[in-house]
Design a protein around this motif. Structure first.
Motif, PDB file in Angstrom:
ATOM      1  N   ASP A 107      80.694 -16.659 -27.583  1.00 50.02           N
ATOM      2  CA  ASP A 107      80.995 -16.824 -26.229  1.00 50.02           C
ATOM      3  C   ASP A 107      82.457 -16.790 -25.827  1.00 50.02           C
ATOM      4  OD1 ASP A 107      81.495 -18.720 -23.814  1.00 50.02           O
ATOM      5  OD2 ASP A 107      79.451 -18.522 -23.696  1.00 50.02           O
ATOM      6  N   ASP A 108      82.589 -16.034 -24.755  1.00 47.62           N
ATOM      7  CA  ASP A 108      84.073 -15.502 -24.655  1.00 47.62           C
ATOM      8  C   ASP A 108      85.098 -17.012 -24.245  1.00 47.62           C
ATOM      9  OD1 ASP A 108      83.703 -12.861 -24.614  1.00 47.62           O
ATOM     10  OD2 ASP A 108      83.370 -12.900 -22.857  1.00 47.62           O
ATOM     11  N   THR A 109      84.398 -17.989 -23.891  1.00 45.59           N
ATOM     12  CA  THR A 109      85.288 -19.178 -23.678  1.00 45.59           C
ATOM     13  C   THR A 109      85.651 -19.859 -24.709  1.00 45.59           C
ATOM     14  OG1 THR A 109      83.162 -20.669 -23.638  1.00 45.59           O
ATOM     15  CG2 THR A 109      83.805 -19.709 -21.529  1.00 45.59           C
ATOM     16  N   VAL A 110      85.492 -19.561 -25.688  1.00 45.72           N
ATOM     17  CA  VAL A 110      86.073 -19.802 -27.149  1.00 45.72           C
ATOM     18  C   VAL A 110      87.404 -19.530 -27.650  1.00 45.72           C
ATOM     19  CG1 VAL A 110      84.800 -18.552 -29.063  1.00 45.72           C
ATOM     20  CG2 VAL A 110      85.046 -21.062 -29.496  1.00 45.72           C
ATOM     21  N   HIS A 111      87.772 -18.366 -27.175  1.00 53.76           N
ATOM     22  CA  HIS A 111      88.777 -17.749 -27.924  1.00 53.76           C
ATOM     23  C   HIS A 111      90.052 -18.337 -27.597  1.00 53.76           C
ATOM     24  CE1 HIS A 111      86.600 -14.270 -29.148  1.00 53.76           C
ATOM     25  NE2 HIS A 111      86.223 -14.016 -27.810  1.00 53.76           N
ATOM     26  N   ALA A 112      90.418 -18.991 -26.692  1.00 58.15           N
ATOM     27  CA  ALA A 112      91.851 -19.880 -26.834  1.00 58.15           C
ATOM     28  C   ALA A 112      91.827 -20.870 -27.577  1.00 58.15           C
ATOM     29  CB  ALA A 112      91.837 -20.530 -25.366  1.00 58.15           C
ATOM     30  N   SER A 122      94.338 -11.395 -27.481  1.00 67.17           N
ATOM     31  CA  SER A 122      93.281 -10.866 -27.029  1.00 67.17           C
ATOM     32  C   SER A 122      92.417  -9.731 -27.773  1.00 67.17           C
ATOM     33  CB  SER A 122      93.412 -10.237 -25.270  1.00 67.17           C
ATOM     34  OG  SER A 122      94.870  -9.295 -25.456  1.00 67.17           O
TER      35      SER A 122
END
Length: 126
Positions: A83-88, A112
């Protein structure tokens, strides 16, 4: 789908390095490649330090399944797009775990561009 046990999350997530191998079309396991692994909550993640054209990453994404070994454990896994929300959180985990290796090295697995080469490791029963 299965989930990681607390022991597996700790042993694999705390390991300095992880061996990753993808499956060939005939179901056999390719040779292991050594990479870094991080944990976020109840999941384990890996990233390609040299972008999307790194051979191990292309093969893992293409096959969708393989094996990992770390922390004295060996497990069959599937490789999933996170899920994109996990990258940070993953960037923070890579910094916390590996910054002692220096910014040039850690810089290859954060940010990024590195986010585009992230795979979530999901345990798989065979």
């Amino acid at each position: 789908m299965t989930t990681w046990t607390s022991e597996e999350l700790t042993r694999i997530g705390d390991a300095e390095e992880l061996g990753v191998s993808s499956l060939r079309a005939d179901g056999t396991v390719r040779p292991y490649v050594t990479i870094w692994v991080v944990r976020a909550d109840r999941d384990l993640y890996i990233r390609s330090a040299y972008g999307p054209d790194n051979p191990w990453f292309r093969r893992a994404r293409g096959s969708g399944a393989g094996r990992i070994r770390a922390g004295g454990l060996e497990r069959d896994v599937t490789f999933e797009q996170p899920d994109d929300t996990v990258h940070a959180a993953l960037d923070a985990a890579y910094h916390a775990k590996y910054d002692r290796h220096g910014p040039a090295i850690v810089g290859t697995v954060v940010g990024s561009e590195a986010a585009t080469t992230t795979l979530r490791l999901v345990p798989r029963r065979t």
